[in-house]
Design an enzyme around this catalytic site. Structure first.
Site, PDB file in Angstrom:
ATOM      1  N   ALA A  71      33.164  12.691  51.368  1.00 35.74           N
ATOM      2  CA  ALA A  71      34.026  13.562  52.175  1.00 35.74           C
ATOM      3  C   ALA A  71      33.244  14.715  52.793  1.00 35.74           C
ATOM      4  O   ALA A  71      33.574  15.167  53.894  1.00 35.74           O
ATOM      5  CB  ALA A  71      35.174  14.099  51.324  1.00 35.74           C
ATOM      6  N   THR A  72      32.217  15.198  52.114  1.00 39.09           N
ATOM      7  CA  THR A  72      31.431  16.301  52.679  1.00 39.09           C
ATOM      8  C   THR A  72      30.820  15.888  54.009  1.00 39.09           C
ATOM      9  O   THR A  72      30.916  16.606  55.012  1.00 39.09           O
ATOM     10  CB  THR A  72      30.335  16.737  51.690  1.00 39.09           C
ATOM     11  OG1 THR A  72      30.961  17.287  50.527  1.00 39.09           O
ATOM     12  CG2 THR A  72      29.421  17.788  52.304  1.00 39.09           C
ATOM     13  N   ASN A 152      41.868  21.348  46.138  1.00 42.50           N
ATOM     14  CA  ASN A 152      41.117  20.799  45.011  1.00 42.50           C
ATOM     15  C   ASN A 152      41.238  21.633  43.745  1.00 42.50           C
ATOM     16  O   ASN A 152      41.134  21.117  42.643  1.00 42.50           O
ATOM     17  CB  ASN A 152      39.635  20.662  45.391  1.00 42.50           C
ATOM     18  CG  ASN A 152      39.068  21.935  45.979  1.00 42.50           C
ATOM     19  OD1 ASN A 152      39.628  22.486  46.927  1.00 42.50           O
ATOM     20  ND2 ASN A 152      37.965  22.404  45.430  1.00 42.50           N
ATOM     21  N   GLN A 180      41.231  15.097  48.203  1.00 43.15           N
ATOM     22  CA  GLN A 180      41.988  15.142  46.937  1.00 43.15           C
ATOM     23  C   GLN A 180      43.331  14.440  47.002  1.00 43.15           C
ATOM     24  O   GLN A 180      43.989  14.299  45.969  1.00 43.15           O
ATOM     25  CB  GLN A 180      42.206  16.598  46.517  1.00 43.15           C
ATOM     26  CG  GLN A 180      40.928  17.328  46.123  1.00 43.15           C
ATOM     27  CD  GLN A 180      40.367  16.866  44.789  1.00 43.15           C
ATOM     28  OE1 GLN A 180      41.021  16.142  44.042  1.00 43.15           O
ATOM     29  NE2 GLN A 180      39.160  17.286  44.484  1.00 43.15           N
ATOM     30  N   SER A 200      37.164  10.484  50.192  1.00 45.08           N
ATOM     31  CA  SER A 200      36.047  10.360  49.255  1.00 45.08           C
ATOM     32  C   SER A 200      36.318   9.224  48.275  1.00 45.08           C
ATOM     33  O   SER A 200      37.438   9.076  47.780  1.00 45.08           O
ATOM     34  CB  SER A 200      35.909  11.675  48.482  1.00 45.08           C
ATOM     35  OG  SER A 200      35.008  11.519  47.415  1.00 45.08           O
ATOM     36  N   HIS A 202      34.851   8.788  45.181  1.00 43.99           N
ATOM     37  CA  HIS A 202      34.843   9.108  43.748  1.00 43.99           C
ATOM     38  C   HIS A 202      36.026   9.952  43.299  1.00 43.99           C
ATOM     39  O   HIS A 202      36.108  10.339  42.136  1.00 43.99           O
ATOM     40  CB  HIS A 202      33.511   9.767  43.347  1.00 43.99           C
ATOM     41  CG  HIS A 202      33.367  11.193  43.744  1.00 43.99           C
ATOM     42  ND1 HIS A 202      33.460  12.229  42.844  1.00 43.99           N
ATOM     43  CD2 HIS A 202      33.125  11.765  44.940  1.00 43.99           C
ATOM     44  CE1 HIS A 202      33.278  13.378  43.472  1.00 43.99           C
ATOM     45  NE2 HIS A 202      33.076  13.121  44.752  1.00 43.99           N
ATOM     46  N   THR A 242      21.685   1.990  56.945  1.00 44.94           N
ATOM     47  CA  THR A 242      22.154   0.733  56.347  1.00 44.94           C
ATOM     48  C   THR A 242      23.384   0.990  55.491  1.00 44.94           C
ATOM     49  O   THR A 242      23.402   1.924  54.681  1.00 44.94           O
ATOM     50  CB  THR A 242      21.033   0.125  55.475  1.00 44.94           C
ATOM     51  OG1 THR A 242      19.902  -0.104  56.319  1.00 44.94           O
ATOM     52  CG2 THR A 242      21.477  -1.177  54.838  1.00 44.94           C
ATOM     53  N   CYS A 327      33.108  31.410  38.419  1.00 46.69           N
ATOM     54  CA  CYS A 327      32.303  32.558  37.998  1.00 46.69           C
ATOM     55  C   CYS A 327      30.919  32.098  37.573  1.00 46.69           C
ATOM     56  O   CYS A 327      30.767  31.062  36.962  1.00 46.69           O
ATOM     57  CB  CYS A 327      32.958  33.249  36.803  1.00 46.69           C
ATOM     58  SG  CYS A 327      34.375  34.212  37.251  1.00 46.69           S
TER      59      CYS A 327
END
Lengths: 378, 91
Positions: A71-72, A152, A180, A200, A202, A242, A327
């Site tokens: 997705a990125t 997400n 998501q 995506s 995964h 490919t 964080c």
């Protein structure tokens, strides 16, 4: 091993999908760009079959599916790939939301460096952006609107039907990051006004390293995307390289299963959610985002008095969860999503994301509660 | 699994009787559909065959882009099924 409750980070691979992918690693390993023998022909057939399986989920055409590494990359291709045509048309205004994934926000920062004016819509405490604010932000020179389908971090389903109405008479390209929600919330993505969809593998029980950009045609033409990489004519010249057939076949099969087993998966996730909510209620947890708009397999909560990093550490033998506060020990920067929703720094620092799936086994919630209650008293 | 083979048989008969699937292509597909035990381990190719029969069109390759499946696609999947069946490329 602890029970895995971090399915928004990545899902386990569905066993049938893994088996099928392995077959294309070990036996049918041809290159679809070499259809001069059966190895290549079978690989090409498998890729086209996967394309159709994916298209079916969102009621698109198979030739509108462009395979990417995830997705990125799909987000980057959609957002940066439209820049050239927008500049050529003299359109320099683009809109997104404050709760997008970095894979959208950072390409928008790149657009800004190219001279675009970026407008970022805020989010409410419910975890959603407001379509009225989008309507107010639109201009004649708005080239692109990018809004996610499901957040997400919070699992909040965004108001895409309302966005479709807002954009009905506006020519701006509309991109939706559906990483998501693809295969989990089916109806929203069938909206024909959506021009570009990032998905995506995964996140839907397929292997990592594969995804797709679904580019719907307007008047028989694909959106005017320009490739970001060069070196081959694959994927209609938009994404050279490919094709990873085992991953693509896995994504196709996972898409098929997402459609076929949607109702059963939802039911299992809802039943699990009842237990999660009951356990969290005993801890006085505060949900970040509105329960009414949340997908059934994820929840983001803050547990007062328990910093998230301590909770994650204390629970690591029982459940594997994540903090959405993002964080780090040196910056203590809270999640940009929770910050955009107006969540206080203290509440963000005690936030936890639990996300599960139809494959998740039972959790010993009594033990989870005991550990967290002891942690709070310590 | 049995549903898949039943669907393949129904789709093939529909395309043969009411569509344009020729008999020379319908016969080997029906052979697969009516032998679920023989092809039980080949669910993936059978699913592909079903999709190709459902979206069969004689002129699939005629336009600017391919928008359906034609006899070459079905022939290829049958060859794949039977190669795997012989064990030369495995399941």
């Amino acid at each position: 091993m602890p029970i895995y409750l971090d399915c928004n980070a990545t899902t386990p691979v569905e066993p049938a999908v893994a088996k099928l992918a392995a077959r294309f690693l070990e036996q049918d390993y041809g290159n679809p760009a070499s259809p001069i023998h059966d190895y290549g022909l079978f690989a090409r057939a498998a890729v086209e079959h996967a394309r159709a399986q994916i298209a079916r989920v969102v009621e698109a055409r198979p030739d509108e599916v462009i395979f990417t590494s995830g997705a990125t990359e799909a987000n980057n291709l959609a957002i940066l790939g439209l820049a050239q045509s927008a500049l050529a048309e003299g359109k320099r205004h683009v809109i997104t939301t404050a709760i997008e994934h970095k894979a959208v926000l950072e390409p928008f920062e790149a657009l800004e460096r190219l001279g675009f004016e970026v407008e970022i819509l805020p989010a409410g405490a419910d975890g959603r952006f407001d379509p009225h604010q989008l309507a107010a932000a639109l201009r004649p020179d708005t080239a692109l609107v990018s809004t996610m389908q499901v957040n997400n971090e919070t699992g909040s389903v965004q108001p895409l039907a309302e966005v479709a109405n807002v954009l009905a008479q506006h020519p701006a390209w509309w991109h939706v990051d559906a990483a998501q929600g693809f295969g989990k919330e089916l109806e929203q993505l069938r909206q024909k006004r959506i021009d570009l969809l990032s998905i995506s593998g995964h996140k839907i029980y397929a292997p990592k390293g594969v995804g797709a950009l679904i580019a719907r045609k307007r008047a028989a033409n694909l959106p005017p995307l320009q490739p970001l990489m060069f070196g081959g004519g694959q994927e209609q010249g938009l994404r050279p390289g490919t094709l990873p057939v085992p991953l693509i076949v896995g994504l196709g099969d996972a898409a098929k299963l997402a459609l076929r087993e949607h109702a059963q998966r939802q039911e299992r996730c809802r039943a699990f959610r009842v237990q999660v909510l009951a356990a969290l209620a005993r801890l006085g947890a505060i949900q970040n985002g509105a329960e009414a708009h949340c997908l059934p397999h994820v929840i983001n909560v803050s547990i007062p008095g328990i910093p998230s990093d301590q909770a994650i550490h204390a629970l690591k033998e029982v459940i594997a969860i994540s903090s959405t506060s993002a964080c780090t020990s040196h910056t203590r920067t809270p999640s940009h999503v929770l910050a955009a929703m107006g969540v206080s720094f203290e509440q963000a620092e005690s936030s936890l994301r639990l996300s599960w799936c139809h494959l998740t086994p039972a959790v010993d919630w009594e033990r989870v509660i005991d550990i967290l209650q002891q942690l709070r008293q310590a | 699994m049995n549903t898949l083979f039943k669907e393949l048989e129904e789709a093939t008969l529909e395309q043969y009787i009411h569509g344009e699937l020729p008999q020379w292509l319908a016969d080997p597909v029906l052979e697969v559909a009516r032998n679920p035990q023989q092809y039980a381990e080949k669910e993936y190719q059978v699913e592909m065959l079903l999709a190709q029969v459902l979206e069969y069109d004689v002129y699939a390759e005629a336009g600017c882009c391919k928008w359906a499946y034609d006899h070459e696609d079905i022939k290829r999947t049958l060859r794949w099924l039977n190669e795997a069946q012989k064990g030369s490329k495995g399941a």
